[in-house]
Design a protein around this motif. Structure first.
Motif, mmCIF file in Angstrom:
data_model
loop_
_atom_site.group_PDB
_atom_site.id
_atom_site.type_symbol
_atom_site.label_atom_id
_atom_site.label_comp_id
_atom_site.label_asym_id
_atom_site.label_seq_id
_atom_site.Cartn_x
_atom_site.Cartn_y
_atom_site.Cartn_z
ATOM 1 N N LYS A 42 0.859 -1.142 -0.114
ATOM 2 C CA LYS A 42 0.090 -0.036 0.107
ATOM 3 C C LYS A 42 0.987 1.368 -0.090
ATOM 4 O O LYS A 42 0.603 2.379 -0.370
ATOM 5 N N LEU A 43 1.873 1.225 0.469
ATOM 6 C CA LEU A 43 3.138 2.389 0.663
ATOM 7 C C LEU A 43 3.582 2.525 -0.694
ATOM 8 O O LEU A 43 3.595 3.722 -1.130
ATOM 9 N N PHE A 44 3.819 1.646 -1.318
ATOM 10 C CA PHE A 44 4.398 1.413 -2.551
ATOM 11 C C PHE A 44 3.445 2.124 -3.660
ATOM 12 O O PHE A 44 3.634 2.465 -4.565
ATOM 13 N N ASP A 45 2.286 1.889 -3.357
ATOM 14 C CA ASP A 45 1.000 2.179 -4.308
ATOM 15 C C ASP A 45 0.432 3.597 -4.028
ATOM 16 O O ASP A 45 -0.204 4.360 -4.775
ATOM 17 N N LEU A 46 1.437 4.146 -3.108
ATOM 18 C CA LEU A 46 0.841 5.623 -2.465
ATOM 19 C C LEU A 46 -0.723 5.606 -2.122
ATOM 20 O O LEU A 46 -1.410 6.386 -2.030
ATOM 21 N N GLU A 47 -1.060 4.267 -1.258
ATOM 22 C CA GLU A 47 -2.498 4.213 -0.856
ATOM 23 C C GLU A 47 -2.548 4.284 0.674
ATOM 24 O O GLU A 47 -3.658 4.435 1.250
ATOM 25 N N ALA A 48 -1.486 4.258 1.233
ATOM 26 C CA ALA A 48 -1.226 4.734 2.586
ATOM 27 C C ALA A 48 0.069 5.232 3.133
ATOM 28 O O ALA A 48 0.699 5.505 2.151
ATOM 29 N N SER A 49 -0.093 6.113 4.097
ATOM 30 C CA SER A 49 1.050 7.207 4.611
ATOM 31 C C SER A 49 1.869 6.087 5.396
ATOM 32 O O SER A 49 1.461 5.277 6.238
ATOM 33 N N GLY A 50 3.235 6.420 5.586
ATOM 34 C CA GLY A 50 4.144 5.464 6.333
ATOM 35 C C GLY A 50 5.250 5.317 5.805
ATOM 36 O O GLY A 50 5.893 6.266 5.168
ATOM 37 N N TYR A 51 6.452 4.662 6.432
ATOM 38 C CA TYR A 51 7.466 4.764 5.783
ATOM 39 C C TYR A 51 8.327 3.366 5.648
ATOM 40 O O TYR A 51 7.970 2.317 6.013
ATOM 41 N N PHE A 52 9.191 3.431 4.237
ATOM 42 C CA PHE A 52 9.533 1.783 4.077
ATOM 43 C C PHE A 52 11.279 1.834 3.710
ATOM 44 O O PHE A 52 11.561 1.097 3.753
ATOM 45 N N TYR A 53 11.703 3.158 3.498
ATOM 46 C CA TYR A 53 13.082 3.275 3.133
ATOM 47 C C TYR A 53 13.491 4.625 3.340
ATOM 48 O O TYR A 53 12.836 5.748 2.612
ATOM 49 N N SER A 54 14.226 5.115 4.145
ATOM 50 C CA SER A 54 14.698 6.456 4.317
ATOM 51 C C SER A 54 15.213 7.266 3.188
ATOM 52 O O SER A 54 15.450 8.467 3.358
ATOM 53 N N ARG A 55 15.525 6.755 1.993
ATOM 54 C CA ARG A 55 15.949 7.446 1.036
ATOM 55 C C ARG A 55 14.880 8.181 0.540
ATOM 56 O O ARG A 55 14.944 9.380 -0.184
ATOM 57 N N LEU A 56 13.570 7.712 0.747
ATOM 58 C CA LEU A 56 12.390 8.718 0.117
ATOM 59 C C LEU A 56 11.893 9.582 1.639
ATOM 60 O O LEU A 56 11.861 10.844 1.358
ATOM 61 N N THR A 239 -1.321 14.116 -15.328
ATOM 62 C CA THR A 239 -1.606 12.986 -15.772
ATOM 63 C C THR A 239 -0.896 11.802 -15.173
ATOM 64 O O THR A 239 -0.160 12.130 -14.441
ATOM 65 N N PRO A 240 -1.617 10.589 -15.494
ATOM 66 C CA PRO A 240 -0.794 9.509 -14.910
ATOM 67 C C PRO A 240 0.556 9.109 -14.803
ATOM 68 O O PRO A 240 1.061 9.286 -15.765
ATOM 69 N N ASP A 241 1.019 8.953 -13.597
ATOM 70 C CA ASP A 241 2.492 8.317 -13.468
ATOM 71 C C ASP A 241 2.622 6.790 -13.419
ATOM 72 O O ASP A 241 2.056 6.155 -12.649
ATOM 73 N N GLU A 242 3.028 6.447 -14.619
ATOM 74 C CA GLU A 242 3.145 4.844 -14.791
ATOM 75 C C GLU A 242 3.937 4.192 -13.906
ATOM 76 O O GLU A 242 3.773 3.102 -13.540
ATOM 77 N N SER A 243 4.893 5.053 -13.272
ATOM 78 C CA SER A 243 5.899 4.302 -12.169
ATOM 79 C C SER A 243 5.110 4.229 -11.138
ATOM 80 O O SER A 243 5.783 3.445 -9.887
ATOM 81 N N TYR A 244 3.876 4.687 -10.758
ATOM 82 C CA TYR A 244 3.123 4.451 -9.511
ATOM 83 C C TYR A 244 1.541 3.954 -10.358
ATOM 84 O O TYR A 244 0.632 4.402 -9.681
ATOM 85 N N HIS A 245 1.691 3.104 -11.059
ATOM 86 C CA HIS A 245 0.364 2.315 -11.614
ATOM 87 C C HIS A 245 -0.668 3.359 -11.741
ATOM 88 O O HIS A 245 -1.634 3.246 -11.441
ATOM 89 N N GLY A 246 -0.197 4.402 -12.495
ATOM 90 C CA GLY A 246 -1.072 5.431 -13.197
ATOM 91 C C GLY A 246 -1.861 6.367 -12.229
ATOM 92 O O GLY A 246 -2.806 7.058 -12.771
ATOM 93 N N ILE A 247 -1.171 6.567 -11.111
ATOM 94 C CA ILE A 247 -1.624 7.635 -10.164
ATOM 95 C C ILE A 247 -1.557 9.021 -10.855
ATOM 96 O O ILE A 247 -0.547 9.280 -11.276
ATOM 97 N N THR A 248 -2.629 9.908 -10.794
ATOM 98 C CA THR A 248 -2.430 11.268 -11.091
ATOM 99 C C THR A 248 -2.297 11.873 -9.869
ATOM 100 O O THR A 248 -3.294 11.919 -9.276
ATOM 101 N N TYR A 249 -1.210 12.615 -9.479
ATOM 102 C CA TYR A 249 -0.870 13.374 -8.273
ATOM 103 C C TYR A 249 -2.172 14.284 -7.962
ATOM 104 O O TYR A 249 -2.540 14.467 -6.899
ATOM 105 N N ALA A 250 -2.288 15.179 -9.017
ATOM 106 C CA ALA A 250 -3.353 16.149 -8.885
ATOM 107 C C ALA A 250 -4.601 15.723 -8.442
ATOM 108 O O ALA A 250 -5.435 16.249 -7.629
ATOM 109 N N ASP A 251 -5.249 14.417 -8.745
ATOM 110 C CA ASP A 251 -6.375 14.064 -8.483
ATOM 111 C C ASP A 251 -6.385 13.316 -6.971
ATOM 112 O O ASP A 251 -7.192 13.585 -6.456
ATOM 113 N N LYS A 252 -5.211 12.856 -6.868
ATOM 114 C CA LYS A 252 -5.302 11.788 -5.703
ATOM 115 C C LYS A 252 -4.907 12.855 -4.467
ATOM 116 O O LYS A 252 -5.469 12.729 -3.376
ATOM 117 N N PHE A 253 -4.055 13.787 -4.595
ATOM 118 C CA PHE A 253 -3.431 14.496 -3.427
ATOM 119 C C PHE A 253 -3.832 15.925 -3.558
ATOM 120 O O PHE A 253 -3.566 16.614 -2.479
#
Length: 427
Positions: A42-56, A239-253
């Motif tokens: 869910k974190l990699f899909d930007l469906e939930a907030s949280g931490y998985f790697y401190s580079r991000l 427009t959709p970001d294919e590196s995140y399964h087509g999420i459109t940042y403007a629509d989602k956030f």
């Protein structure tokens, strides 16, 4: 209750719960554990907030970013490993190969090189305009592919004060955001969002840290620019970001979260200019006293500038807080409580006289750094710009006699006494 800025410096960004550490904890970990792959997915899909790697992202860094966000009055913020990284991310998040940016010509030399050399190689074109240009001249700098306008509240080292409202008006007329580097003024003296800016960057290495202890940067989004209203200009956000399964940042956030989310999830993921949790912790210690220190920096700088303006061994003085300065009235509009602690001046006798002056300083240390608790002094013609001829120096706006003095937190009279005795050695 919305606290005042002094309280935000001390307590913003982190509120400990019952029994939790009073100071922001240093989460010195690269990775974070989850019970199931689905939870992490869910974190990699930007469906939930949280931490998985401190580079991000890292919890310590995010809490300090939240404090700076509160100080600037923004909607979201992120820390970077340096001010240069913050500037690069802020621009590259919306401008890529084939795009164009309008920038003030009075900006930090490192930023100019980033724009005119490195990002030019990446296919981003920059048009540099005089910060004091007319509205017509500014208008003529725009192109159909312009994606942003960039400037500095107080330019380093020119100490030019930008007319933020003029640049914001022009940017918005063309459907693009105004990005402001607010390093020298800090949110204590100027909050660019209140004058129409859309994104603010900082080299936190300077006044925010304030002690020469940790390099860092920050980007803050106002959350007010309507990206979808100009979606053809900003496909990366709209427009959709294919590196995140087509999420459109403007629509989602939405306007309040899309810019920083994209910069974090995409640019930090790929470039990795990550601040360490330890550096973020040190930065927070500096932020807790920022409101107290900035006032002293400005008081010392004004006292030094007034002394220099009356000294017969000084050719000229440049300090926007000094009455009679070219930018005095504009500074009073945007920074009524003070500007910064940096003063530049020319020693009569040119390069040789300036070098003699520098050699005889006792308290003021020769450093490339600025905006520190300790007073720093630099003669660019003999150090950072020593490869240039006098003609080349003039083209760069750095005269052979120029000395840049960053007034620290020492006693003002001690600084004046040190400057005075060093000037007395100049024949």
């Amino acid at each position: 209750m919305d606290s005042r800025i002094e309280t935000k410096c001390v307590q913003g960004g982190y509120t400990p719960a019952n029994g939790e550490p009073r100071q922001i904890p240093i989460i010195q970990s690269t990775t974070f554990k989850y019970d199931t792959g689905e939870d992490m997915g869910k974190l990699f899909d930007l469906e939930a907030s949280g931490y998985f790697y401190s580079r991000l992202q890292n919890p310590t860094c995010d809490r300090v970013a939240a404090k700076i966000c509160a100080l600037e009055g923004g909607s979201a913020a992120m820390l970077t490993s340096s001010g240069q990284a913050a500037t690069f991310y802020a621009v590259f998040n919306i401008a890529s190969c084939g795009d164009h940016v309008v920038a003030s010509s009075a900006i930090y030399g490192g930023t100019y090189n980033l724009f005119a050399v490195t990002m030019k190689k990446m296919g981003v074109e920059f048009t540099f305009v005089d910060p004091d240009c007319s509205e017509e001249e500014l208008e003529n700098a725009f192109k159909p592919n312009t994606k942003a306008v960039f400037g500095e509240t107080i330019a380093n080292p020119a100490l030019t004060v930008l007319d933020i409202e003029k640049f914001a008006k022009s940017a918005h007329a063309h459907g693009v955001p105004l990005i402001i580097d607010n390093t020298f003024a800090t949110p204590i003296n100027c909050r660019p969002f209140e004058f129409g800016a859309d994104i603010v960057t900082h080299s936190t290495t300077k006044y925010m840290d304030g002690h020469g202890a940790a390099v860092g940067g920050c980007i803050v989004d106002s959350g007010k620019f309507d990206w979808m209203a100009h979606k053809d200009k900003f496909p990366g956000l709209c427009t959709p970001d294919e590196s995140y399964h087509g999420i459109t940042y403007a629509d989602k956030f939405g306007n309040e979260g899309e810019f920083i989310t994209k910069a974090t999830a995409q640019l930090m993921r790929d470039f990795g200019s990550t601040p360490s949790p330890q550096s973020a912790f040190i930065l927070n210690l500096g932020l807790e006293s920022l409101h107290v220190r900035i006032k002293r920096h400005c008081e010392n700088a004004l006292a030094v500038a007034e002394f220099l303006s009356k000294n017969d061994k000084i050719e000229w003085v440049n300090y926007p807080g000094l009455e009679g300065n070219k930018y005095y009235d504009r500074a009073k509009k945007y920074m009524p409580d003070g500007t910064c602690g940096v003063v530049s001046f020319g020693v009569k006798g040119g390069r040789e006289a300036a070098e003699t002056f520098m050699k005889n300083l006792k308290i003021c240390a020769i450093e490339t750094h600025v905006a520190d608790a300790r007073t720093c002094c630099l003669h660019p013609a003999s150090t950072t710009h020593r490869q240039m001829t006098d003609e080349q120096l003039a083209e760069a706006g750095v005269s052979p006699d120029l000395v840049r003095l960053s007034c620290g937190l020492e006693n003002a009279q001690d600084l004046i006494d040190d400057i005075s005795q060093a000037l007395n050695k100049v024949l």
